[in-house]
Every structure is written in C-alpha cells, then in structure tokens.
Enzyme design. Structure first.
Site, short mmCIF file in Angstrom:
data_model
loop_
_atom_site.label_atom_id
_atom_site.label_comp_id
_atom_site.label_asym_id
_atom_site.label_seq_id
_atom_site.Cartn_x
_atom_site.Cartn_y
_atom_site.Cartn_z
N PRO A 88 0.82 -1.22 0.00
CA PRO A 88 0.00 0.00 0.00
C PRO A 88 0.86 1.27 0.00
O PRO A 88 0.35 2.35 -0.29
CB PRO A 88 -0.81 -0.10 1.31
CG PRO A 88 -0.56 -1.44 1.87
CD PRO A 88 0.66 -2.01 1.23
N GLU A 115 2.99 -7.16 8.56
CA GLU A 115 3.05 -5.70 8.48
C GLU A 115 3.88 -5.22 7.29
O GLU A 115 3.95 -4.04 7.02
CB GLU A 115 3.65 -5.12 9.77
CG GLU A 115 2.75 -5.26 10.98
CD GLU A 115 1.36 -4.70 10.76
OE1 GLU A 115 1.25 -3.50 10.47
OE2 GLU A 115 0.39 -5.47 10.86
N ARG A 153 -3.14 -9.91 -20.64
CA ARG A 153 -4.07 -9.58 -21.72
C ARG A 153 -3.44 -8.65 -22.77
O ARG A 153 -4.03 -8.45 -23.84
CB ARG A 153 -5.38 -9.02 -21.16
CG ARG A 153 -5.21 -7.80 -20.31
CD ARG A 153 -6.47 -7.51 -19.52
NE ARG A 153 -7.60 -7.19 -20.38
CZ ARG A 153 -7.68 -6.07 -21.10
NH1 ARG A 153 -6.71 -5.18 -21.06
NH2 ARG A 153 -8.73 -5.84 -21.86
N ASP A 168 -9.96 -0.37 -24.42
CA ASP A 168 -10.29 -0.38 -23.01
C ASP A 168 -10.16 0.99 -22.39
O ASP A 168 -9.50 1.85 -22.91
CB ASP A 168 -9.23 -1.20 -22.24
CG ASP A 168 -9.45 -2.65 -22.40
OD1 ASP A 168 -10.58 -3.01 -22.68
OD2 ASP A 168 -8.47 -3.39 -22.23
N1 ADE Z 1 -0.66 -5.25 -0.18
C1 ADE Z 1 -1.55 -4.88 0.75
N2 ADE Z 1 -2.32 -3.88 0.30
C2 ADE Z 1 -1.90 -3.61 -0.97
C3 ADE Z 1 -2.29 -2.67 -1.95
N3 ADE Z 1 -3.28 -1.81 -1.75
N4 ADE Z 1 -1.63 -2.69 -3.12
C4 ADE Z 1 -0.62 -3.54 -3.33
N5 ADE Z 1 -0.21 -4.44 -2.45
C5 ADE Z 1 -0.84 -4.49 -1.26
#
Ligand code: ADE
Length: 253
Positions: A88, A115, A153, A168
C-alpha cells in the site's frame, strides 16, 4: 511473458492460472509463472519467515534473508526481470506501467504478508514498489494477481480481438471506456441509445467518444490532463463545463 512470484501463499494465485484469459495464455505458453516460497529458504525447524519489529509495535515483519534468496533463485531463470514489491506504500499502479512491464518480457513480483517486509530488502533488491489502490489487503497476492492479469491480456495473441486492449479504459487515448449494450433492445423499460442501432459508423464513433469523454470528466477528471484530446474533444469538454455552470445555483459561483 515470464513471471516470477514470491509468496508464502501461492495457493491464492495458482487457481487463476487455470481459467479465463490468463488460463488460456498459460496453456498457449504465451505466459509462464514460476513461484518461490520464502519458507524454502529458512534454516530453522519452524521455517520462520517473520519476526517482531525493532522498536516494538504490533504485527510481524518479514525477515530479509529468505526474501533475498527467493529473488536470487528466480533471477537464475529471469536475470533481466525487474523486481516489484506490492504494497500500500507503493506508487499507484497505472496502465502505462503495465504496458512498460509487458514490453520488458519478464517480471518478478514480491507479495508481502504481515506488516510488511524489512526495509533493507526494499532499499537494495526492489526496483519498484507499487500499490493497486488506497486500501489495505491482507497480503500482496491479490495485487500480484492483478498485475499478472493486466499484463497477460496485453501479450500478443492472448486476447481474441487485438483491438480490445486498445479500446479499453486507459487504452491509447487515456480515457475511461464508453458504455456498452447488447440484446435485448429494451430491458427494464430502458432502450438502447438509437444511434447504436443506426448502422451509421461515423455517428456511432462520435457518440462513443463523447460518452467516454463525459464519463471521464464526471468520474476521473484527473485523467483528462494526460489524455490525448482533439480540438473537438476539447470543445465538447468546454460544453460540459458550461452546462454544469448553468445548472449550478448562482450562490455557488
Ligand atoms: N498489499 C496490501 N495492500 C496492498 C495494496 N493496496 N496494493 C498492493 N499491495 C498491497
């Protein structure tokens, strides 16, 4: 396209390799996926891959040694593959990045759990850190699957219709896709837009372009800054802006 995937839970990813567009790409040997299991690179009886964070706090951190050895093991077959960590904290993943990775021919994906992973692995062994959205998954596997799907793809021969990928959302023009309709002509009291039944291909193309512009303007105005726009596209967007201002109560201006 050759993928290497580092994951504690390859069972999450494996099923996708047997079905749909990706399954077909695997069967046709247009893509391949090799897994590396961090637990295979541990030396203790419990095959420990995580440990408590220095400085305290909740959760566990993935230890560096097994991850670095997984990368080295995958690099034997994929020496030129960039190593991507899904998290994230990464940069938002975009279609332009997917296209670039597909062009490279090989990619190693590291899916973390807990984590996260020891920062020193990121510092010296990761080429790019990407996120698939502003939400937290319980591991990187689903993000890795998204990357494998989006790249597969684009691999030549994988999609039935080569133009499908171009048209797309985020295709060549950088806009969201227009709405689509199929039979029946009337459904839930709603008719298919008449122009789509007209047989007038030029009118249909103009309508689709306008709807793609309108959707992008309404839902993802941020994309318009980088989209390839003709003069008539820009004119149409100005009309949308003007109509919006006309509809706003005077106090809002
Ligand atoms: N691992 C946990 N959350 C994630 C996300 N939003 N994007 C990529 N990998 C992740």
């Amino acid at each position: 396209m050759q993928f290497g995937v580092i994951s504690l839970l390859p069972e999450i990813i494996e099923p996708m390799l047997n079905v749909g567009v990706v399954g077909r790409a695997v069967k046709q040997q247009r893509i391949s996926v090799e897994f590396a299991q961090p637990r295979d690179f541990t030396n203790d009886a419990h095959r420990t891959v995580d440990d408590r964070p220095f400085g305290g706090g909740p959760g566990m951190v993935m230890k560096p040694e097994p991850l670095v050895q997984c990368i080295a093991s995958l690099k034997k077959n994929l020496p030129a593959a960039p190593v991507v960590y899904l998290s994230p904290q990464g940069k938002p993943l975009r279609q332009s990045t997917i296209r670039r990775w597909q062009g490279g021919g090989s990619l190693i994906l590291l899916a973390g759990r807990y984590e996260g992973i020891d920062e020193r692995v990121i510092d010296t062994h990761i080429d790019e850190e990407v996120s698939i959205g502003d939400y937290v998954l319980s591991g990187g596997e689903i993000a890795a699957m998204a990357v494998i799907d989006a790249i597969s793809r684009l691999v030549p021969g994988v999609l039935g219709h080569p133009d499908s990928a171009l048209e797309d959302s985020f295709g060549d023009h950088g806009l969201l896709d227009c709405p689509h309709y199929t039979r029946p002509e009337k459904f839930d009291e709603k008719s298919v837009p008449a122009v789509l039944l007209s047989g007038d291909h030029q009118a249909i193309a103009i309508w689709r372009r306008k709807l793609a512009l309108k959707r992008t303007w309404e839902r993802r105005p941020d994309l318009l800054a980088n989209a390839t726009l003709s003069d008539s596209d820009k004119q149409y967007l100005q009309q949308l802006e003007a109509a919006q201002q006309d509809n706003e109560p005077a106090g809002d201006r």
